[in-house]
Design a protein around this motif. Structure first.
Motif, PDB file in Angstrom:
ATOM      1  N   ASP A  65      69.617  50.538 -20.562  1.00 14.43           N
ATOM      2  CA  ASP A  65      70.955  51.020 -20.195  1.00 14.43           C
ATOM      3  C   ASP A  65      71.433  52.156 -21.084  1.00 14.43           C
ATOM      4  OD1 ASP A  65      74.310  49.548 -20.049  1.00 14.43           O
ATOM      5  OD2 ASP A  65      73.346  51.089 -18.812  1.00 14.43           O
ATOM      6  N   VAL A  66      70.559  53.136 -21.278  1.00 10.13           N
ATOM      7  CA  VAL A  66      70.924  54.287 -22.110  1.00 10.13           C
ATOM      8  C   VAL A  66      71.073  55.502 -21.220  1.00 10.13           C
ATOM      9  CG1 VAL A  66      70.219  55.775 -24.014  1.00 10.13           C
ATOM     10  CG2 VAL A  66      69.663  53.333 -24.080  1.00 10.13           C
ATOM     11  N   SER A  67      72.133  56.241 -21.451  1.00  8.60           N
ATOM     12  CA  SER A  67      72.319  57.489 -20.697  1.00  8.60           C
ATOM     13  C   SER A  67      72.836  58.556 -21.659  1.00  8.60           C
ATOM     14  CB  SER A  67      73.296  57.291 -19.536  1.00  8.60           C
ATOM     15  OG  SER A  67      74.538  56.839 -20.036  1.00  8.60           O
ATOM     16  N   ILE A  68      72.733  59.779 -21.221  1.00 11.28           N
ATOM     17  CA  ILE A  68      73.277  60.872 -22.032  1.00 11.28           C
ATOM     18  C   ILE A  68      74.216  61.713 -21.178  1.00 11.28           C
ATOM     19  CG2 ILE A  68      71.344  61.004 -23.654  1.00 11.28           C
ATOM     20  CD1 ILE A  68      71.706  63.842 -21.264  1.00 11.28           C
ATOM     21  N   SER A  69      75.154  62.353 -21.860  1.00 14.16           N
ATOM     22  CA  SER A  69      76.037  63.305 -21.187  1.00 14.16           C
ATOM     23  C   SER A  69      76.168  64.512 -22.099  1.00 14.16           C
ATOM     24  CB  SER A  69      77.414  62.684 -20.932  1.00 14.16           C
ATOM     25  OG  SER A  69      78.010  62.314 -22.150  1.00 14.16           O
ATOM     26  N   LEU A  70      76.556  65.622 -21.502  1.00 15.38           N
ATOM     27  CA  LEU A  70      76.728  66.847 -22.284  1.00 15.38           C
ATOM     28  C   LEU A  70      78.078  67.444 -21.966  1.00 15.38           C
ATOM     29  CD1 LEU A  70      75.123  68.724 -24.248  1.00 15.38           C
ATOM     30  CD2 LEU A  70      74.509  70.075 -22.259  1.00 15.38           C
ATOM     31  N   GLU A  71      78.796  67.782 -23.001  1.00 16.99           N
ATOM     32  CA  GLU A  71      80.147  68.305 -22.838  1.00 16.99           C
ATOM     33  C   GLU A  71      80.277  69.583 -23.669  1.00 16.99           C
ATOM     34  OE1 GLU A  71      84.264  65.944 -23.145  1.00 16.99           O
ATOM     35  OE2 GLU A  71      83.459  66.469 -25.110  1.00 16.99           O
TER      36      GLU A  71
ATOM     37  N   GLY B 268      63.216  59.080 -26.168  1.00 18.89           N
ATOM     38  CA  GLY B 268      63.685  59.388 -24.818  1.00 18.89           C
ATOM     39  C   GLY B 268      64.064  60.853 -24.748  1.00 18.89           C
ATOM     40  N   GLU B 269      63.873  61.441 -23.595  1.00 15.70           N
ATOM     41  CA  GLU B 269      64.255  62.848 -23.454  1.00 15.70           C
ATOM     42  C   GLU B 269      64.685  63.105 -22.027  1.00 15.70           C
ATOM     43  OE1 GLU B 269      62.454  66.622 -25.518  1.00 15.70           O
ATOM     44  OE2 GLU B 269      61.348  66.262 -23.660  1.00 15.70           O
ATOM     45  N   ALA B 270      65.754  63.864 -21.901  1.00 19.84           N
ATOM     46  CA  ALA B 270      66.198  64.309 -20.579  1.00 19.84           C
ATOM     47  C   ALA B 270      66.056  65.820 -20.546  1.00 19.84           C
ATOM     48  CB  ALA B 270      67.650  63.915 -20.343  1.00 19.84           C
ATOM     49  N   ARG B 271      65.372  66.326 -19.553  1.00 18.69           N
ATOM     50  CA  ARG B 271      65.139  67.777 -19.444  1.00 18.69           C
ATOM     51  C   ARG B 271      65.886  68.309 -18.228  1.00 18.69           C
ATOM     52  NH1 ARG B 271      60.244  68.616 -22.954  1.00 18.69           N
ATOM     53  NH2 ARG B 271      60.746  70.812 -22.854  1.00 18.69           N
TER      54      ARG B 271
ATOM     55  N   VAL C  56      85.037  70.765 -21.185  1.00 19.07           N
ATOM     56  CA  VAL C  56      84.464  70.741 -19.842  1.00 19.07           C
ATOM     57  C   VAL C  56      83.218  69.865 -19.873  1.00 19.07           C
ATOM     58  CG1 VAL C  56      85.353  72.980 -19.125  1.00 19.07           C
ATOM     59  CG2 VAL C  56      83.132  72.857 -20.235  1.00 19.07           C
ATOM     60  N   SER C  57      83.020  69.143 -18.788  1.00 17.26           N
ATOM     61  CA  SER C  57      81.810  68.360 -18.696  1.00 17.26           C
ATOM     62  C   SER C  57      80.713  69.241 -18.117  1.00 17.26           C
ATOM     63  CB  SER C  57      82.037  67.152 -17.797  1.00 17.26           C
ATOM     64  OG  SER C  57      80.813  66.505 -17.557  1.00 17.26           O
ATOM     65  N   LEU C  58      79.586  69.271 -18.752  1.00 20.15           N
ATOM     66  CA  LEU C  58      78.488  70.121 -18.304  1.00 20.15           C
ATOM     67  C   LEU C  58      77.441  69.299 -17.570  1.00 20.15           C
ATOM     68  CD1 LEU C  58      78.133  72.200 -21.575  1.00 20.15           C
ATOM     69  CD2 LEU C  58      79.436  72.760 -19.537  1.00 20.15           C
ATOM     70  N   ILE C  59      77.109  68.168 -18.126  1.00 23.09           N
ATOM     71  CA  ILE C  59      76.134  67.287 -17.482  1.00 23.09           C
ATOM     72  C   ILE C  59      76.723  65.890 -17.526  1.00 23.09           C
ATOM     73  CG2 ILE C  59      73.829  66.270 -17.681  1.00 23.09           C
ATOM     74  CD1 ILE C  59      72.958  68.990 -18.905  1.00 23.09           C
ATOM     75  N   ARG C  60      76.864  65.291 -16.358  1.00 25.44           N
ATOM     76  CA  ARG C  60      77.429  63.940 -16.296  1.00 25.44           C
ATOM     77  C   ARG C  60      76.412  62.943 -16.812  1.00 25.44           C
ATOM     78  NH1 ARG C  60      79.760  64.382 -10.168  1.00 25.44           N
ATOM     79  NH2 ARG C  60      80.844  66.353 -10.481  1.00 25.44           N
ATOM     80  N   GLU C  61      76.899  61.722 -17.058  1.00 23.43           N
ATOM     81  CA  GLU C  61      76.011  60.683 -17.607  1.00 23.43           C
ATOM     82  C   GLU C  61      74.741  60.574 -16.782  1.00 23.43           C
ATOM     83  OE1 GLU C  61      79.253  57.532 -19.155  1.00 23.43           O
ATOM     84  OE2 GLU C  61      77.190  56.810 -19.075  1.00 23.43           O
ATOM     85  N   THR C  62      73.630  60.759 -17.473  1.00 19.08           N
ATOM     86  CA  THR C  62      72.323  60.756 -16.820  1.00 19.08           C
ATOM     87  C   THR C  62      71.479  59.688 -17.495  1.00 19.08           C
ATOM     88  OG1 THR C  62      72.497  63.136 -16.474  1.00 19.08           O
ATOM     89  CG2 THR C  62      70.292  62.165 -16.336  1.00 19.08           C
TER      90      THR C  62
END
Lengths: 779, 228
Positions: A406-412, A437-440, A422-428
């Motif tokens: 249950d791990v996610s990342i977001s970018l703001e 772990g890596e999100a590309r 501003v939100s750039l990438i919603r929880e992924t």
């Protein structure tokens, strides 16, 4: 919300390309673009609302359905212009800010207003409104939030509007009516006690009014008037909603209430008189313009450290003092003088001082790591223009345990000056292999306005901080930030080319910190970390040793440190990593594969590290080790506090007294005196002393660095060199130590531009952050 | 519960050991001829250190490793009072430590710890290194990073390459202080450059590095010296 008697949202609807070409600068009459713009520059920056923040407030009171994650917000706005042009705009924030471009216009706009609006998610909003007939603007908030509805029904909104705008209403510059379309219609009027303008010096029926006009503050700045009133028949309950903000002297700018001076007046206005005491201040035009710059973007206060603002406060205090004397109010008693070594300071030093802390009783918290990666259009600087790409955007995470769930990342993105987020990438969601772990996200185009697929919107020029957050089970467990400059060059940074820090972990006894006792035979992990603040890679030699111990930990071992584009946040890189085991000099070295064994006498030892490049020492750091002894349980005290009865002393000052340093402050300092007269003088005194101690401690830490051109970091390491203090989240401590303090260090150097102003502001911010972390430590 | 009597035998034995150490120091001092008063002080300090090392008093079970301060205090009182364990008076001990107006409680760190440090070189070598000057010795001793025996060995070997006249010039107090500062700057005790200190070098590498620092400086000092 409908206005009238205005000129509407005039000016062209400017397409993105044109805005970019113009560098997002607008003229006075380009109201439509300014209303839709997020922080566009408008030439008349003095007009209230011209900077864009107020419009965003409407969005927060909407709550339409259909949010996938988080809360959806939206508003519509229509305008009728002088030549009959009609426009209807739509703005969404969920959470990215999106504007319908181009807006609806003419008959199509009117038709929607009369009927309904349907968006691209098939959300239907039944409007059934009449199109505007007079030149003006209307803001429509659909699905008004429950809080806003309650505030209208219980009178809170009316009270707030009265508090804010009574003067503009009184001068007929503004008329506000609340109408729920059914039975409730309320016209906002000035409060009863201010209705008898113009005000004259009168005393009748238990009410006394005094005014003071044309007060010269120097430099051509004047207070237009201060009007004070005391009515023994009045209470704070008479202000609608029981609003205590009326109980003091309101500062009005542009006929809008900005802030109230009250606590500062408690010395003069006795507690029992406060319910009946009122006042307000207005400024002449020149001073109004000056205050516009000094006002915070939310219109709730002025910069209290500014001399003009201080002069205003003094003038108000003097006026209130005279008023109080005239009415025969006795001055409030002063609390006893503070003790020399207040307990709050001892607590603070025990919290922050590394060697004064006792051994930890709980295990070291699990450590997450997070890193934002991308390639820049120009590898030498952290600048991206609108229309350019960030290449290979990725967020890498290391978890303390393998295969976490249950791990996610977001970018703001947060604009550093404007505070806009501003939100750039919603929880992924993030998948892990073991602990990694890596999100590309591939190559992302940076745009100004609405972001489509493969794009991120950073709508304002200047410095942004991109922050990645790691979420697990609804909690943020780690965050990482990186600076980037949009459509402008990063300023030159006066940082040292290389910085180094040391971390020590006792692997044999993980419940102990590195600065705690290390027993003979413990396997200790030593990591020497460096940051390269130059754009080019640097090859360094790492030297680490303990004085008087012949065997070195690292003897000129080479390490290549990757460069950092200008303006970017330098990564922490491991320059040297190894395990060390200490043993008694008169014993046989232990056999510990993979570890360096060092013979050393018991005691408090200093681990010294140098990074050498091209024959010069570019960075160095010490670390205190306690070999086979417990850290001394002494109270660390870099300087003693000394209050002196001297009005001429500044707020605080570090003084050399013999071989010691003392922190001097004036017992007669006006703020301290006023705090001593509040209902809780001890708390007031503690707050004052803690604040000056934090500021002085930062100066104590950085002063030798400034004067030695960066070389003398001993004091700095004493304060900021150890692990985060107890009860502080590591990322918050990192932000202070690795972003805010280095910025202050750079700003305070002799060759920094405008060193005093920027350094003074950063100094206050760092001290404030230190206090906040200390105060929040138990939460 | 605890009385002093049970510790008397150990205390008296220790007292006798101290007497032996001080006697040895006096003997060493008297066995060497000294010219000037300064040279006599230098020899006394070296002798005290050598006697202390030979006595192993520091390793006594009576002390913890970090309790040297207590031993120095005891030795200082003994020297000041000159009272043997037998009760007899020994006036020669008084000369082992400097005259002080203050009470014996003042810790004579420089005397006992300094003597121990000084005797790490033989007397001849130490005399050549410091020009038989206690002031010079103190100047290097207090700069901890460059007080290491390796560096003193390198200094000794370098000074040996000069004739006696030049050595006398270089070891004049003011000149020696200049050289000590230059060494401390090259090997600071803390701050940038403190990670590799003389203790970490091979002797021949250290010799070369010391020459690199001091040879140009020595040339200036010798050039500025007034003719003998």
């Amino acid at each position: 919300m409908t206005d009238s008697g205005t000129h509407g949202l005039r000016g062209p609807v400017l397409p993105q390309e044109q805005l970019q070409q113009r560098g997002y600068e607008l003229d006075d009459e380009e109201n439509w673009a300014a209303f839709e713009g997020q922080g566009f520059t408008k030439s008349d920056g003095a007009a209230l609302g011209s900077r864009g923040q107020g419009k965003s407030a409407f969005l927060y009171h909407s709550n339409p359905p259909g949010a996938v994650r988080g809360r959806r917000m939206m508003m519509l706005y229509d305008t009728l212009l002088e030549k009959g042009e009609y426009r209807l705009g739509v703005r969404n924030a969920n959470p990215a800010d999106e504007i319908k471009s181009p807006p609806y216009s003419g008959n199509e706009a009117r038709s929607i207003i009369r009927d309904r609006y349907t968006d691209n998610t098939d959300l239907e909003i039944d409007l059934s409104l009449d199109p505007l007939q007079e030149i003006g603007t209307r803001v429509i908030i659909p699905y008004l939030s429950n809080d806003a509805v309650d505030a209208i029904r219980n009178g809170e909104l009316a009270a707030w509007l009265q508090r804010c705008w009574w003067r503009a209403i009184q001068t007929k510059d503004l008329e506000i009516v609340i109408d729920d379309g059914k039975s409730h219609r309320q016209e906002i009027r000035p409060p009863s006690w201010w209705r008898n303008e113009p005000w004259e010096n009168t005393s009748s029926n238990g009410a006394t009014v005094r005014k003071r006009e044309s007060i010269d503050l120097g430099n051509g700045l004047r207070i237009k008037r201060i009007v004070l009133m005391y009515d023994e028949n009045l209470g704070l309950g008479d202000a609608t909603g029981g609003d205590a903000q009326f109980g003091g002297v309101q500062l009005l700018r542009g006929r809008q209430w900005i802030t109230t001076i009250s606590r500062e007046l408690s010395e003069f206005v006795p507690k029992e008189r406060r319910p009946g005491f009122r006042g307000f201040v207005e400024f002449d035009q020149t001073l109004e313009k000056e205050l516009r710059v000094l006002e915070d973007p939310q219109h709730t206060g002025f910069d209290r450290y500014n001399k003009t603002v201080q002069a205003i406060y003094r003038a108000v205090e003097d006026t209130v003092e005279g008023f109080a004397q005239e009415l025969g109010w006795r001055r409030q008693k002063q609390a006893p003088e503070p003790e020399r070594q207040p307990e709050i300071i001892q607590k603070f030093l025990r919290w922050i001082a590394p060697n004064a802390r006792g051994p930890k009783s709980s295990p070291t918290p699990d450590k997450w790591e997070c890193k934002i990666g991308y390639t820049l259009p120009d590898s030498q600087k952290a600048r991206v223009n609108w229309g350019e790409h960030l290449g290979d955007v990725r967020v890498s995470v290391v978890s303390p345990a393998a295969f976490p769930m249950d791990v996610s990342i977001s970018l703001e993105g947060i604009h550093v000056d404007g505070g806009e987020a501003v939100s750039l990438i919603r929880e992924t969601p993030l998948d892990f292999f073991e602990r990694d772990g890596e999100a590309r996200f591939g190559s992302l185009k940076v745009v100004r306005d609405t972001a489509g697929d493969g794009q991120i919107a950073l709508p304002r020029q200047g410095r942004w901080e991109l922050t990645a957050r790691v979420h697990q089970g609804g909690w943020i467990v780690k965050s990482a930030s990186r600076s980037i400059y949009i459509h402008e060059d990063p300023p030159p940074r006066e940082l040292k080319p290389l910085t180094v820090s040391i971390s020590v972990e006792n692997r044999t006894r993980p419940d102990r910190r590195g600065s705690d006792r290390i027993d003979y035979g413990d396997r200790v992990a030593v990591q020497i970390n460096a940051r390269n603040n130059t754009p080019d890679d640097i090859l360094t030699d790492v030297t680490a040793s303990i004085p008087d111990v012949e065997k070195m930990i690292s003897n000129s071992i080479s390490s290549r440190l990757k460069g950092t584009p200008g303006g970017d946040t330098a990564d922490r890189q491991a320059a040297w990593v190894g395990d060390v085991v200490f043993f008694r000099p008169d014993e046989i070295p232990p056999d510990v594969p993979g570890a360096i064994t060092i013979p050393v006498e018991a005691g408090r030892k200093r681990l010294n590290v140098d990074l050498i490049a091209d024959g010069d020492v570019c960075a160095w750091a010490p670390y205190t080790l306690h070999i086979a002894i417990d850290p001394a349980n002494r109270d660390w005290e870099p300087f003693q506090l000394q209050g002196l009865p001297d009005e001429d002393l500044p707020r605080w000052q570090l003084k050399e007294v013999g071989e010691e340093q003392e922190l001097w402050y004036s017992l007669d300092y006006p703020t301290l005196r006023k705090l001593l007269q509040t209902d809780d003088p001890k708390a007031g005194r503690d707050a004052f002393l803690l604040e000056i101690y934090c500021e002085a401690l930062i100066q104590w830490a950085l002063g030798p660095i400034w004067s030695s051109n960066g070389n003398d970091r001993e004091n700095y390491d004493e304060v900021f060199g150890a692990e985060p203090p107890d009860g502080v989240e590591p990322e918050k401590w990192e932000r202070l130590v690795e972003v805010m303090i280095p910025d202050l260090e750079a700003a305070g150097r002799k060759n920094a531009q405008n060193p005093y102003q920027k350094a003074a502001l950063l100094h206050r911010q760092c001290a404030g952050e230190l206090m906040r972390l200390f105060e929040q430590r138990d939460n | 519960m605890f009385g002093a009597e049970e510790h008397r035998p150990a205390a008296e034995a220790f007292d006798r050991e101290i007497d032996d150490m001080l006697d040895r120091a006096v003997k060493l001092t008297e066995s060497v001829e000294a010219g000037t008063a300064g040279e006599r002080d230098f020899i006394r300090r070296w002798s005290l250190g050598r006697a202390l090392r030979a006595s192993q008093l520091q390793k006594s079970d009576n002390f913890e490793p970090d309790e040297d301060k207590i031993l120095w205090e005891a030795l200082s009182i003994k020297c000041q009072n000159g009272i043997r364990s037998s009760g007899k008076h020994e006036p020669r001990w008084r000369d082992l430590i400097p005259e002080r107006d203050s009470a014996p409680q003042r810790i004579e760190r420089d005397v006992f710890a300094g003597g121990l440090w000084l005797q790490e070189q033989d007397l001849t070598d130490a005399s050549l290194t410091f020009g038989a000057s206690l002031t010079n010795a103190r100047g290097l001793h207090r700069r901890h990073a460059v007080s290491n025996i390796n560096l003193r060995t390198a200094l000794h070997q370098w000074l040996k390459t000069y004739d006696e006249t030049s050595r006398r010039t270089l070891t004049r107090t003011k000149n020696f202080e200049t050289m000590a500062k230059a060494l401390a700057k090259r090997w600071p005790g803390r701050g940038p450059g403190s990670a590799k200190q003389p203790v970490h070098y091979e002797q021949d590498v250290l010799n070369d590095e010391l020459r690199r620092v001091l040879v140009p400086l020595a040339a200036e000092l010798l050039a500025d010296a007034p003719p003998q």
